[in-house]
Write a protein that holds these residues in place. Sequence first.
Motif, PDB file in Angstrom:
ATOM      1  N   MET A 160      44.481  -5.344  55.234  1.00 63.05           N
ATOM      2  CA  MET A 160      43.624  -6.377  54.641  1.00 63.05           C
ATOM      3  C   MET A 160      42.286  -5.781  54.191  1.00 63.05           C
ATOM      4  O   MET A 160      41.758  -6.122  53.159  1.00 63.05           O
ATOM      5  CB  MET A 160      43.405  -7.491  55.651  1.00 63.05           C
ATOM      6  CG  MET A 160      43.019  -8.808  55.070  1.00 63.05           C
ATOM      7  SD  MET A 160      43.013 -10.091  56.340  1.00 63.05           S
ATOM      8  CE  MET A 160      44.750 -10.474  56.456  1.00 63.05           C
ATOM      9  N   GLY A 161      41.759  -4.869  55.041  1.00 64.92           N
ATOM     10  CA  GLY A 161      40.609  -4.080  54.588  1.00 64.92           C
ATOM     11  C   GLY A 161      39.246  -4.678  54.788  1.00 64.92           C
ATOM     12  O   GLY A 161      38.252  -3.989  54.648  1.00 64.92           O
ATOM     13  N   GLY A 162      39.132  -5.964  55.117  1.00 65.73           N
ATOM     14  CA  GLY A 162      37.819  -6.569  55.273  1.00 65.73           C
ATOM     15  C   GLY A 162      37.277  -6.391  56.676  1.00 65.73           C
ATOM     16  O   GLY A 162      38.031  -6.312  57.646  1.00 65.73           O
ATOM     17  N   ARG A 163      35.951  -6.305  56.782  1.00 61.13           N
ATOM     18  CA  ARG A 163      35.317  -6.169  58.112  1.00 61.13           C
ATOM     19  C   ARG A 163      34.505  -7.421  58.421  1.00 61.13           C
ATOM     20  O   ARG A 163      33.864  -7.999  57.545  1.00 61.13           O
ATOM     21  CB  ARG A 163      34.421  -4.922  58.128  1.00 61.13           C
ATOM     22  CG  ARG A 163      33.755  -4.661  59.495  1.00 61.13           C
ATOM     23  CD  ARG A 163      33.148  -3.278  59.579  1.00 61.13           C
ATOM     24  NE  ARG A 163      34.162  -2.229  59.670  1.00 61.13           N
ATOM     25  CZ  ARG A 163      34.762  -1.849  60.806  1.00 61.13           C
ATOM     26  NH1 ARG A 163      34.443  -2.432  61.947  1.00 61.13           N
ATOM     27  NH2 ARG A 163      35.662  -0.893  60.793  1.00 61.13           N
ATOM     28  N   LEU A 164      34.537  -7.815  59.696  1.00 60.19           N
ATOM     29  CA  LEU A 164      33.767  -8.958  60.169  1.00 60.19           C
ATOM     30  C   LEU A 164      32.744  -8.484  61.189  1.00 60.19           C
ATOM     31  O   LEU A 164      33.047  -7.632  62.026  1.00 60.19           O
ATOM     32  CB  LEU A 164      34.692  -9.998  60.817  1.00 60.19           C
ATOM     33  CG  LEU A 164      35.955 -10.389  60.052  1.00 60.19           C
ATOM     34  CD1 LEU A 164      36.780 -11.385  60.847  1.00 60.19           C
ATOM     35  CD2 LEU A 164      35.589 -10.982  58.685  1.00 60.19           C
ATOM     36  N   LEU A 165      31.538  -9.053  61.131  1.00 58.84           N
ATOM     37  CA  LEU A 165      30.491  -8.746  62.107  1.00 58.84           C
ATOM     38  C   LEU A 165      30.389  -9.919  63.081  1.00 58.84           C
ATOM     39  O   LEU A 165      30.170 -11.057  62.661  1.00 58.84           O
ATOM     40  CB  LEU A 165      29.139  -8.543  61.411  1.00 58.84           C
ATOM     41  CG  LEU A 165      29.087  -7.555  60.239  1.00 58.84           C
ATOM     42  CD1 LEU A 165      27.658  -7.464  59.690  1.00 58.84           C
ATOM     43  CD2 LEU A 165      29.574  -6.175  60.665  1.00 58.84           C
ATOM     44  N   LEU A 166      30.569  -9.643  64.374  1.00 59.68           N
ATOM     45  CA  LEU A 166      30.508 -10.695  65.394  1.00 59.68           C
ATOM     46  C   LEU A 166      29.355 -10.429  66.348  1.00 59.68           C
ATOM     47  O   LEU A 166      29.164  -9.291  66.787  1.00 59.68           O
ATOM     48  CB  LEU A 166      31.822 -10.777  66.180  1.00 59.68           C
ATOM     49  CG  LEU A 166      32.979 -11.545  65.524  1.00 59.68           C
ATOM     50  CD1 LEU A 166      33.541 -10.796  64.318  1.00 59.68           C
ATOM     51  CD2 LEU A 166      34.101 -11.805  66.526  1.00 59.68           C
ATOM     52  N   PHE A 167      28.602 -11.481  66.672  1.00 60.06           N
ATOM     53  CA  PHE A 167      27.415 -11.343  67.524  1.00 60.06           C
ATOM     54  C   PHE A 167      27.459 -12.402  68.623  1.00 60.06           C
ATOM     55  O   PHE A 167      27.154 -13.570  68.397  1.00 60.06           O
ATOM     56  CB  PHE A 167      26.161 -11.497  66.661  1.00 60.06           C
ATOM     57  CG  PHE A 167      24.856 -11.234  67.389  1.00 60.06           C
ATOM     58  CD1 PHE A 167      24.768 -10.337  68.447  1.00 60.06           C
ATOM     59  CD2 PHE A 167      23.689 -11.888  66.988  1.00 60.06           C
ATOM     60  CE1 PHE A 167      23.558 -10.099  69.101  1.00 60.06           C
ATOM     61  CE2 PHE A 167      22.472 -11.657  67.625  1.00 60.06           C
ATOM     62  CZ  PHE A 167      22.413 -10.764  68.689  1.00 60.06           C
ATOM     63  N   PRO A 168      27.856 -12.010  69.867  1.00 58.39           N
ATOM     64  CA  PRO A 168      27.921 -12.989  70.959  1.00 58.39           C
ATOM     65  C   PRO A 168      26.571 -13.199  71.626  1.00 58.39           C
ATOM     66  O   PRO A 168      25.723 -12.310  71.646  1.00 58.39           O
ATOM     67  CB  PRO A 168      28.902 -12.343  71.941  1.00 58.39           C
ATOM     68  CG  PRO A 168      28.745 -10.868  71.719  1.00 58.39           C
ATOM     69  CD  PRO A 168      28.342 -10.679  70.270  1.00 58.39           C
ATOM     70  N   LEU A 169      26.384 -14.378  72.209  1.00 57.53           N
ATOM     71  CA  LEU A 169      25.279 -14.607  73.131  1.00 57.53           C
ATOM     72  C   LEU A 169      25.589 -13.805  74.397  1.00 57.53           C
ATOM     73  O   LEU A 169      26.710 -13.886  74.900  1.00 57.53           O
ATOM     74  CB  LEU A 169      25.189 -16.108  73.451  1.00 57.53           C
ATOM     75  CG  LEU A 169      23.970 -16.608  74.209  1.00 57.53           C
ATOM     76  CD1 LEU A 169      22.726 -16.564  73.325  1.00 57.53           C
ATOM     77  CD2 LEU A 169      24.198 -18.030  74.705  1.00 57.53           C
TER      78      LEU A 169
END
Length: 447
Positions: free
Chosen positions: A1-10
């Motif tokens: 798929m090639g897409g990147r996601l940025l995740l930011f947890p508390l």
Amino acid sequence: MGGRLLLFPLPFQGHINPMLQLASILYSKGFNITIIHTFCNSPNKSNYPHFAFEAISEETLTASPTMQGSVTNVVLLNKVCFDPFRDCVKRLLSNASADEPILCLITDALLYFTQAVADLLMLPRLVLRTSSLSAFHVLRLHPVLLQKGYLSEGLDSHSDAPVPEAQPLKVKDISRTYKIEGEDLAEIISGMVMGIKASSGIIWNTFVELEQPVLNTIQQNFPIPSFTIGPFHKYFTASASSLLEQDRTAISWLDMQAPLSVLYVSFGSVAAIDKSEFFEMAWGLANSKQKFLWVVRPGVIRGSEWLEPFPPGLQEAVSERGHIIKWAPQQEVLAHPATACFWSHCGWNSTLESVCEGVPMICSPSFGDQPTNARCVETVWKVGLVLENGFEREEIERAIRRVMIDQEGKEMKMRMSCLKEKVNLCLMEGGSSYKSLEDLVSFILSF
């Protein structure tokens, strides 16, 4: 798929777990994952070799290696993280390749400052709300309840009268829900609500069949896409992201007990009790004459390291029937054939895990979303009961026997088994959570 996601947890235990579970779910759908995190309560990277990790530092935060889940700390995070978070995301965007574009940012809803960063960098932002839909609905009503006097000092904090504006709560639940009153709480709620309304969509760790009427209400008030893809932990285990070491003797002890004979007691990673409450719990457990597995987290008893407050006679009464540990592999405990009931603080992760394993509940909610979850357990789903008077040994003993021995408890168990079956169906192909996850993937790809 090639897409990147940025995740930011508390960076609190009850928020890190669902975010990392969500990351694993999205990774399984072909997205590459970068977890942005603070130094305090940073996740164990070795458990996630397939994710990239980016730490953001700020002197105010690094002064303490751990950070408890308090209102003050949520406000602090929203103030001090803006610059380091913006710089981190900006750098990641500038280094991204055409083959692997950064598609969007997913942050905890309580990190509402991130919407301004997303707008500044023209990056779509989705929010993860780690509570139940019902608890979020009650929380967002804070200004209404304040205006109607439900939070005034003169109100009877022991009243069993219903609150029509915030069903299924009673008047006495309101003071618990908003235990930490003041400007900080109002700031967090308004910041979160505005941040959600400005976002591209909301991801929920719940499933439609559990909270359909509330979902309809929320969708009317928040006309952005809502994705109910839970329960997250049924896709991937939470143990890898636990901040506390699990005691495996819990399972070997349960293996020696009869089916449906054990009460599991655990109040999560944040709640604390007084010594007097601890004694009442211990006597209630001992007097119930039922077997129990009791998680006494170090620090859970205010002013004590661990079990020092135990008077000798009480310790003997408890050890006859019980097994006490510091932390448990909770999902395994709830799934164990010996486990009959879960006495819980009713945090959403714990409540959802109990529903998923079909285990009826005894509820001792403390603050925040817990009173709402507890009332849903008792009055909406009818799969448990709330201890109305805090910690009183007679009421505790009565409640344990009602759920574990009486006909009432057998009926709760049947209703809980029906909910468990609905969980299994919602995750299968064609189920509500399955379809919602497919919609989420398509939505992210549309960015």
